[in-house]
Design a protein around this motif. Structure first.
Motif, PDB file in Angstrom:
ATOM      1  N   TYR A 136       0.834  -1.201   0.000  1.00 49.96           N
ATOM      2  CA  TYR A 136       0.000   0.000   0.000  1.00 49.96           C
ATOM      3  C   TYR A 136       0.864   1.245   0.000  1.00 49.96           C
ATOM      4  CZ  TYR A 136      -3.713  -3.219   1.284  1.00 49.96           C
ATOM      5  OH  TYR A 136      -4.599  -4.254   1.287  1.00 49.96           O
ATOM      6  N   THR A 137       0.415   2.252  -0.730  1.00 47.35           N
ATOM      7  CA  THR A 137       1.067   3.563  -0.733  1.00 47.35           C
ATOM      8  C   THR A 137      -0.004   4.633  -0.573  1.00 47.35           C
ATOM      9  OG1 THR A 137       0.946   3.661  -3.154  1.00 47.35           O
ATOM     10  CG2 THR A 137       3.010   2.896  -2.204  1.00 47.35           C
ATOM     11  N   LEU A 138       0.424   5.765  -0.072  1.00 48.17           N
ATOM     12  CA  LEU A 138      -0.452   6.908   0.138  1.00 48.17           C
ATOM     13  C   LEU A 138      -0.724   7.599  -1.198  1.00 48.17           C
ATOM     14  CD1 LEU A 138      -1.490   7.925   2.879  1.00 48.17           C
ATOM     15  CD2 LEU A 138       0.350   9.581   2.881  1.00 48.17           C
ATOM     16  N   THR A 139      -1.957   7.992  -1.434  1.00 42.84           N
ATOM     17  CA  THR A 139      -2.319   8.787  -2.609  1.00 42.84           C
ATOM     18  C   THR A 139      -2.387  10.258  -2.184  1.00 42.84           C
ATOM     19  OG1 THR A 139      -4.693   8.664  -2.151  1.00 42.84           O
ATOM     20  CG2 THR A 139      -3.736   6.884  -3.519  1.00 42.84           C
ATOM     21  N   PRO A 140      -2.511  11.181  -3.127  1.00 45.30           N
ATOM     22  CA  PRO A 140      -2.717  12.588  -2.727  1.00 45.30           C
ATOM     23  C   PRO A 140      -3.940  12.747  -1.821  1.00 45.30           C
ATOM     24  CG  PRO A 140      -2.073  12.485  -5.028  1.00 45.30           C
ATOM     25  CD  PRO A 140      -2.310  11.050  -4.580  1.00 45.30           C
ATOM     26  N   ASN A 141      -5.007  12.013  -2.102  1.00 40.03           N
ATOM     27  CA  ASN A 141      -6.200  12.037  -1.250  1.00 40.03           C
ATOM     28  C   ASN A 141      -5.837  11.567   0.160  1.00 40.03           C
ATOM     29  OD1 ASN A 141      -8.606  11.364   0.097  1.00 40.03           O
ATOM     30  ND2 ASN A 141      -9.607  10.608  -1.741  1.00 40.03           N
ATOM     31  N   GLY A 142      -5.000  10.533   0.243  1.00 38.09           N
ATOM     32  CA  GLY A 142      -4.559  10.020   1.542  1.00 38.09           C
ATOM     33  C   GLY A 142      -3.709  11.027   2.299  1.00 38.09           C
ATOM     34  N   SER A 143      -2.875  11.759   1.580  1.00 43.65           N
ATOM     35  CA  SER A 143      -2.057  12.808   2.212  1.00 43.65           C
ATOM     36  C   SER A 143      -2.943  13.899   2.793  1.00 43.65           C
ATOM     37  CB  SER A 143      -1.077  13.407   1.202  1.00 43.65           C
ATOM     38  OG  SER A 143      -0.125  12.450   0.829  1.00 43.65           O
ATOM     39  N   ASP A 144      -3.977  14.276   2.055  1.00 39.47           N
ATOM     40  CA  ASP A 144      -4.920  15.284   2.548  1.00 39.47           C
ATOM     41  C   ASP A 144      -5.649  14.779   3.784  1.00 39.47           C
ATOM     42  OD1 ASP A 144      -4.190  16.900   0.416  1.00 39.47           O
ATOM     43  OD2 ASP A 144      -5.997  16.469  -0.762  1.00 39.47           O
ATOM     44  N   ARG A 145      -6.059  13.525   3.731  1.00 36.38           N
ATOM     45  CA  ARG A 145      -6.772  12.920   4.863  1.00 36.38           C
ATOM     46  C   ARG A 145      -5.865  12.846   6.092  1.00 36.38           C
ATOM     47  NH1 ARG A 145     -10.873   8.090   3.938  1.00 36.38           N
ATOM     48  NH2 ARG A 145     -11.451   7.638   6.087  1.00 36.38           N
ATOM     49  N   LEU A 146      -4.610  12.482   5.882  1.00 42.37           N
ATOM     50  CA  LEU A 146      -3.646  12.431   6.978  1.00 42.37           C
ATOM     51  C   LEU A 146      -3.495  13.811   7.615  1.00 42.37           C
ATOM     52  CD1 LEU A 146      -1.452  11.203   8.764  1.00 42.37           C
ATOM     53  CD2 LEU A 146       0.147  11.512   6.844  1.00 42.37           C
ATOM     54  N   ALA A 147      -3.354  14.841   6.810  1.00 41.78           N
ATOM     55  CA  ALA A 147      -3.205  16.197   7.348  1.00 41.78           C
ATOM     56  C   ALA A 147      -4.420  16.599   8.177  1.00 41.78           C
ATOM     57  CB  ALA A 147      -2.985  17.190   6.205  1.00 41.78           C
ATOM     58  N   GLU A 148      -5.592  16.241   7.710  1.00 39.79           N
ATOM     59  CA  GLU A 148      -6.827  16.578   8.433  1.00 39.79           C
ATOM     60  C   GLU A 148      -6.908  15.831   9.769  1.00 39.79           C
ATOM     61  OE1 GLU A 148     -11.537  15.654   7.873  1.00 39.79           O
ATOM     62  OE2 GLU A 148     -10.407  16.186   6.074  1.00 39.79           O
TER      63      GLU A 148
END
Length: 113
Positions: A79-91
């Motif tokens: 598994y790798t982080l997507t841009p959507n995942g990066s945004d979710r992580l920041a939130e």
């Protein structure tokens, strides 16, 4: 009676930890189980029965991307982080930061600017 690992108030923590750990590099499920244990000094121990459903949910929602690879005759899904995942992580990380600061204030810890 005190619970030593994974108290009920830790809802949402598996998602936060998984996203954060995948921020640095791709990993497969059991590797994440071990990485969470190591990164938290065994204060948080999540089994495969917790980690895999979160991975599947995050992949369905587009926060993670996955690829299958055969390693030593066994199939692993990385598994790798997507841009959507990066945004979710920041939130999520922002929310946890606010919560921990608030709890620290109640516990009498000094507030940081």
């Amino acid at each position: 009676m005190t619970r030593e690992n994974n108290p009920s108030f830790l809802n949402g923590v598996p998602e936060l930890l998984i996203l954060q750990l995948l921020k640095g590099r791709e990993m497969y499920g059991y590797e994440l189980v071990q990485a969470i244990r190591a990164a938290t000094g065994e204060a948080i121990v999540l089994g495969e029965g917790v980690v895999y459903p979160v991975l599947h949910m995050l992949a369905r929602e587009g926060a993670l991307q996955s690829r299958r690879q055969i390693v030593a005759g066994r199939s692993r899904i990385y598994y790798t982080l997507t841009p959507n995942g990066s945004d979710r992580l920041a939130e999520i990380a922002g929310s946890w930061d606010r919560i921990t600061r608030a709890i620290g204030g109640v516990l009498g810890e000094p507030r940081h600017a």
